[in-house]
Design an enzyme around this catalytic site. Structure first.
Site, mmCIF file in Angstrom:
data_model
loop_
_atom_site.group_PDB
_atom_site.id
_atom_site.type_symbol
_atom_site.label_atom_id
_atom_site.label_comp_id
_atom_site.label_asym_id
_atom_site.label_seq_id
_atom_site.Cartn_x
_atom_site.Cartn_y
_atom_site.Cartn_z
ATOM 1 N N CYS A 150 -1.074 -3.524 -22.095
ATOM 2 C CA CYS A 150 -1.155 -4.907 -22.401
ATOM 3 C C CYS A 150 -0.506 -4.906 -23.735
ATOM 4 C CB CYS A 150 -2.299 -5.457 -22.432
ATOM 5 S SG CYS A 150 -3.403 -4.798 -23.290
ATOM 6 N N HIS A 151 -0.370 -3.581 -24.738
ATOM 7 C CA HIS A 151 -0.102 -3.505 -25.820
ATOM 8 C C HIS A 151 0.889 -2.284 -26.227
ATOM 9 C CE1 HIS A 151 -0.506 -3.060 -30.441
ATOM 10 N NE2 HIS A 151 -0.540 -4.506 -30.612
ATOM 11 N N PHE A 152 1.855 -2.562 -25.956
ATOM 12 C CA PHE A 152 3.005 -3.704 -25.378
ATOM 13 C C PHE A 152 3.707 -3.062 -24.182
ATOM 14 C CE2 PHE A 152 2.868 -3.837 -30.107
ATOM 15 C CZ PHE A 152 2.584 -5.319 -30.120
ATOM 16 N N VAL B 46 1.128 1.329 -27.306
ATOM 17 C CA VAL B 46 0.550 1.717 -28.455
ATOM 18 C C VAL B 46 -0.712 1.213 -28.727
ATOM 19 C CG1 VAL B 46 1.713 -0.084 -29.753
ATOM 20 C CG2 VAL B 46 1.194 2.352 -30.996
#
Length: 172
Positions: free
Chosen positions: A70-72, A77
């Site tokens: 979810c990041h990203f 990362v």
């Protein structure tokens, strides 16, 4: 009496999250997914940059860790705030290891610098905490500097990490 070992396994850290390692009144680590380490490899009451205590812990990295999804999207990362939180977690863990009681809360940080990143291709994150001072009054507080390394390369530094232990957090 706290069993003051120099190292702790993942199961020990999970026991801390359940309130079993340092007793019912001792500080707890968070449970997964917010537990940001897999083991503590060194804890000492002396040592570190200030000879007032040292902690070293590790997190094994794999592409399936929750934050990479979810990041990203398309640019995975590890969020830098998770590395910072891991350092606060370790300051609180150390206070429990010393035998202090209370509920741990992060109280601040002087300065944080990010000079690198944790990608899903990394193998291991290492956290190093160098204690500067332990305050043992009505408020128990740890003050430390910290470092985050990925595969042996320094990528974050934090000065003046502060964690307090509270008997009652209702007014915090």
């Amino acid at each position: 009496m706290v069993d003051k070992r120099e190292s702790y396994t993942k199961e020990d850290l999970l026991a801390s999250g359940r309130g079993e390692l340092f007793g019912a009144k001792g500080p707890q680590l968070p449970a997964p997914n917010m537990l940001m380490m897999d083991r503590v490899v060194k804890m000492t009451e002396t040592g570190g940059n200030f000879d007032k205590g040292y902690v070293e812990a590790e997190l094994d990295i794999n592409p399936d860790l929750w934050f990479f999804g979810c990041h990203f999207i398309g640019d995975p990362v590890m969020p830098g705030c998770l590395g910072l939180d891991a350092m606060w977690q370790l300051v609180g863990f150390y206070l429990g290891w010393l035998g202090s009681e209370g509920k741990g809360r992060a109280l601040g940080v002087g300065e944080v610098k990010f000079t690198g990143q944790v990608l899903p291709t990394a193998k291991k994150v290492t956290y190093r905490i160098h204690f500067k001072r332990i305050v043992n009054r009505r408020l128990i507080m740890g003050l430390a500097d910290g470092e985050v390394l990925v595969d042996g390369r320094l990528i974050y530094t934090a000065s003046d990490l502060k964690v307090g232990l509270f008997q009652d957090t209702s007014a915090f």
